[in-house]
Write an enzyme that holds these catalytic residues in place. Sequence first.
Site, PDB file in Angstrom:
ATOM      1  N   ARG A   1      29.510 -81.076 -58.278  1.00 51.00           N
ATOM      2  CA  ARG A   1      29.086 -81.575 -56.973  1.00 51.00           C
ATOM      3  C   ARG A   1      27.583 -81.484 -56.733  1.00 51.00           C
ATOM      4  NH1 ARG A   1      33.994 -80.024 -56.571  1.00 51.00           N
ATOM      5  NH2 ARG A   1      33.154 -78.410 -57.876  1.00 51.00           N
ATOM      6  N   THR A   2      27.041 -80.290 -56.928  1.00 54.65           N
ATOM      7  CA  THR A   2      25.659 -80.057 -56.522  1.00 54.65           C
ATOM      8  C   THR A   2      24.715 -80.958 -57.298  1.00 54.65           C
ATOM      9  OG1 THR A   2      26.289 -77.780 -56.053  1.00 54.65           O
ATOM     10  CG2 THR A   2      23.931 -78.248 -56.190  1.00 54.65           C
TER      11      THR A   2
ATOM     12  N   LYS B   1      18.611 -73.452 -78.031  1.00 53.11           N
ATOM     13  CA  LYS B   1      17.901 -73.075 -79.265  1.00 53.11           C
ATOM     14  C   LYS B   1      16.997 -71.871 -79.032  1.00 53.11           C
ATOM     15  CE  LYS B   1      17.580 -77.887 -80.854  1.00 53.11           C
ATOM     16  NZ  LYS B   1      16.617 -78.955 -81.129  1.00 53.11           N
TER      17      LYS B   1
ATOM     18  N   ARG C   1      19.156 -74.698 -60.895  1.00 51.52           N
ATOM     19  CA  ARG C   1      20.306 -73.786 -60.843  1.00 51.52           C
ATOM     20  C   ARG C   1      20.187 -72.865 -62.048  1.00 51.52           C
ATOM     21  NH1 ARG C   1      26.578 -75.038 -59.800  1.00 51.52           N
ATOM     22  NH2 ARG C   1      25.703 -75.069 -57.702  1.00 51.52           N
TER      23      ARG C   1
ATOM     24  N   HIS D   1      22.320 -70.052 -52.280  1.00 53.08           N
ATOM     25  CA  HIS D   1      22.605 -71.468 -52.566  1.00 53.08           C
ATOM     26  C   HIS D   1      22.361 -72.195 -51.233  1.00 53.08           C
ATOM     27  CE1 HIS D   1      24.269 -75.061 -54.061  1.00 53.08           C
ATOM     28  NE2 HIS D   1      25.433 -74.651 -54.508  1.00 53.08           N
TER      29      HIS D   1
HETATM   30  C1  NCD Z   1      29.451 -72.978 -55.827  1.00 51.89           C
HETATM   31  C2  NCD Z   1      28.369 -72.408 -56.696  1.00 51.89           C
HETATM   32  O1  NCD Z   1      28.062 -72.907 -57.763  1.00 51.89           O
HETATM   33  O2  NCD Z   1      27.799 -71.412 -56.244  1.00 51.89           O
HETATM   34  N1  NCD Z   1      29.751 -74.295 -55.989  1.00 51.89           N
HETATM   35  C3  NCD Z   1      28.958 -75.291 -55.465  1.00 51.89           C
HETATM   36  O3  NCD Z   1      27.787 -75.341 -55.680  1.00 51.89           O
HETATM   37  N2  NCD Z   1      29.537 -76.215 -54.697  1.00 51.89           N
HETATM   38  C4  NCD Z   1      30.639 -72.113 -55.725  1.00 51.89           C
HETATM   39  C5  NCD Z   1      31.397 -71.741 -56.945  1.00 51.89           C
HETATM   40  O4  NCD Z   1      31.010 -72.020 -58.073  1.00 51.89           O
HETATM   41  O5  NCD Z   1      32.451 -71.122 -56.779  1.00 51.89           O
END
Ligand code: NCD
Length: 317
Positions: free
Chosen positions: A62-63, A90, A112, A140
């Site tokens: 999603r993100t 690597k 991320r 987040h």
């Molecule tokens: C979350 C995350 O990656 O922190 N998901 C997200 O970004 N929608 C939650 C999760 O991974 O459980």
Amino acid sequence: MTEGNRGRVKDMLGLRGLSREQLTRILDTAANFRQVNERRIKKVPTLRGRTVVTAFFENSTRTRLSFELAAKRLSADTLSFSASTSSTAKGETLLDTARNLDAMRPDAVIVRHPASGAPHLLARHFPWTVINAGDGINEHPTQALLDMLTMRDHLGDLEGRTVAIVGDVLHSRVARSNIFGLQTLGAKVEVAGPGTMCPPALAELGVTVRHRIDEVVERADVIMMLRIQRERLGKAMMSTTQEYAALYGLDEARLRRARPEVLVMHPGPINRGVEISPEVADGPNSVILEQVSNGLALRMALMYLLLGDEGGSDAAA
Ligand code: NCD
């Protein structure tokens, strides 16, 4: 947020410390951007000629899609980097990877990373805008903002509302960003889960810690269910999946104890039959897919505020 040259807000690293005015400005801007996504031509020229890189050192569906699509709908050029298919595999370090990205002169990098603080490190070292798309167990921020936008759509002002966050709160960056943001907007946050995932020390964040899910479900305006962060859990932290589902999962029987209009939320990915039953995930109280739609508008709004020419020196202030 951190400030760059000339006082302009440069980065979005977390919601801790942001003011109610800053949060409200982002949410209001996102609400306006939603109409772009309803048009036949879903594109505005705001970031034409700018380059947005998504750099994901952890899995995401999603993100990442949401940030990429948001950047494209603002007319930015987008590049995507993923650790599993890049030279990180690597042995290249984060800073070396970032130095190479820097050599290509991006305007923003969406990061991320499994290490808490990784986006903050990049934001200090490089001139481009850094947006935190989830760092370890820290924050987040865009997920929490889209969650708050979804809550506002249904509840209006969040002042005095009660939000229950259930499950693996200790390892959830989504929970932490929500706790910071919701409290700033005047909501009360209650958390529930097993002691290993919801330790008493969480009370230091200003939340009420409970161990029985039924206690929080009855009072809540919003129930936010969380996935167990298996990738961050020690071995001794959980019994069996069945036991977890029985004690902490949200199923129809448990939901019947809640207010009839309660909102059921989940950041995804959901584990059906573990923290949430399929009937509840797909049921009338669930706003899980609205969260996803709002995520797109929210990320467009945030990039507009941080990068757009109209955003101005106090873009997100
Ligand atoms: C979350 C995350 O990656 O922190 N998901 C997200 O970004 N929608 C939650 C999760 O991974 O459980």
